[in-house]
Write a protein that holds these residues in place. Structure first.
Motif, PDB file in Angstrom:
ATOM      1  N   VAL A 139     -11.914   4.920  17.668  1.00  0.00           N
ATOM      2  CA  VAL A 139     -12.081   6.280  17.154  1.00  0.00           C
ATOM      3  C   VAL A 139     -12.157   7.273  18.313  1.00  0.00           C
ATOM      4  O   VAL A 139     -11.520   8.339  18.275  1.00  0.00           O
ATOM      5  CB  VAL A 139     -13.340   6.380  16.273  1.00  0.00           C
ATOM      6  N   THR A 158     -20.877   3.536  15.156  1.00  0.00           N
ATOM      7  CA  THR A 158     -20.325   2.682  14.112  1.00  0.00           C
ATOM      8  C   THR A 158     -21.330   1.604  13.729  1.00  0.00           C
ATOM      9  O   THR A 158     -21.920   0.961  14.605  1.00  0.00           O
ATOM     10  CB  THR A 158     -19.016   2.008  14.567  1.00  0.00           C
ATOM     11  N   ALA A 181     -10.533   9.802  12.118  1.00  0.00           N
ATOM     12  CA  ALA A 181     -11.371   8.603  12.096  1.00  0.00           C
ATOM     13  C   ALA A 181     -11.046   7.728  10.888  1.00  0.00           C
ATOM     14  O   ALA A 181     -11.013   6.491  10.993  1.00  0.00           O
ATOM     15  CB  ALA A 181     -12.847   8.996  12.087  1.00  0.00           C
ATOM     16  N   VAL A 184      -8.132   5.265  11.321  1.00  0.00           N
ATOM     17  CA  VAL A 184      -8.230   4.156  12.270  1.00  0.00           C
ATOM     18  C   VAL A 184      -8.380   2.841  11.508  1.00  0.00           C
ATOM     19  O   VAL A 184      -9.224   2.712  10.618  1.00  0.00           O
ATOM     20  CB  VAL A 184      -9.421   4.358  13.226  1.00  0.00           C
ATOM     21  N   VAL A 187     -11.774   0.941   9.854  1.00  0.00           N
ATOM     22  CA  VAL A 187     -12.847   1.855   9.449  1.00  0.00           C
ATOM     23  C   VAL A 187     -12.932   1.878   7.927  1.00  0.00           C
ATOM     24  O   VAL A 187     -11.954   2.194   7.254  1.00  0.00           O
ATOM     25  CB  VAL A 187     -12.602   3.276   9.986  1.00  0.00           C
TER      26      VAL A 187
END
Length: 209
Positions: A139, A158, A181, A184, A187
């Motif tokens: 990220v 995270t 984000a 990604v 995620v």
């Protein structure tokens, strides 16, 4: 043009490394606070005041000590402070421990607010935490590559594949960082813990103690 940009980035990175090495060789150990090197050569832009940066570092240290006392031997708790707002992530054994940890953090000097994202479940494995570290790096790299954002104004945390974004940013920056984000790989969700400021407020703000 892209080659020139990449070359420029590499040159700046090399200069940063040389400056940091020079500071260490000179026997002057710099203090790292909130992404800034104080007392050294390098000073990275930060939208927090110097006082807030120092407070954030102190809050994280003090809160971590208090959490160890109340969270129980099997708790896995991470404390991240940005502009005196504290994000609490990790895992605890029960709801009582979850509340006790938050109350302990709230009693730390200079804490303005808390965001309690503790999960009531078994602590994550070392492998899961390593994967979270990888996601954080991905990220951050994505934010760095975005030409319409200043990556260093964001703090990325995270936990269990959930990405928490912190920072003092405009609505446009918040939306753009969230979009990046979420894209990604790996995620699962993005949680915004932003302090939103207007474009005018950001443009007119000046460093203050």
């Amino acid at each position: 043009m892209r080659t020139n940009i990449l070359t420029d980035r590499r040159a700046r990175a090399a200069l940063v490394g040389l400056c940091a090495s020079a500071a260490l060789l000179a026997g002057c150990a710099p203090l790292i606070v909130g992404g800034a090197m104080v007392g050294g050569t390098l000073m990275i832009m930060d939208r927090r005041t110097t006082g807030a940066q120092v407070d954030d570092q102190a809050i994280e240290l003090k809160a971590a000590n208090r959490v160890r006392e109340v969270g129980g031997p099997h708790a896995h708790v991470n404390i991240t402070s940005y502009n005196r707002t504290v994000l609490i992530t990790g895992e605890v054994a029960n709801d009582g421990d979850r509340s006790a940890v938050e109350q302990a953090v709230q009693r730390v000097e200079n804490v303005r607010s808390t965001v309690n994202e503790l999960g009531v479940l078994a602590p994550t494995s070392i492998g899961a935490r390593s994967q979270d570290t990888v996601l954080t790096s991905k990220v951050k790299a994505t934010l760095v590559d975005a030409r319409d954002l200043q990556a260093n104004v964001f703090k990325v945390v995270t936990e269990r594949s959930a990405v928490y974004l912190m920072g003092r940013v405009t609505e446009r920056e918040a939306n753009r960082a969230t979009e990046l984000a979420r894209a990604v790989s790996g995620v699962e969700k993005v949680v915004r813990v932003f302090e939103i400021v207007s474009e005018a407020e950001l443009a007119n703000s000046a460093p203050r103690k």
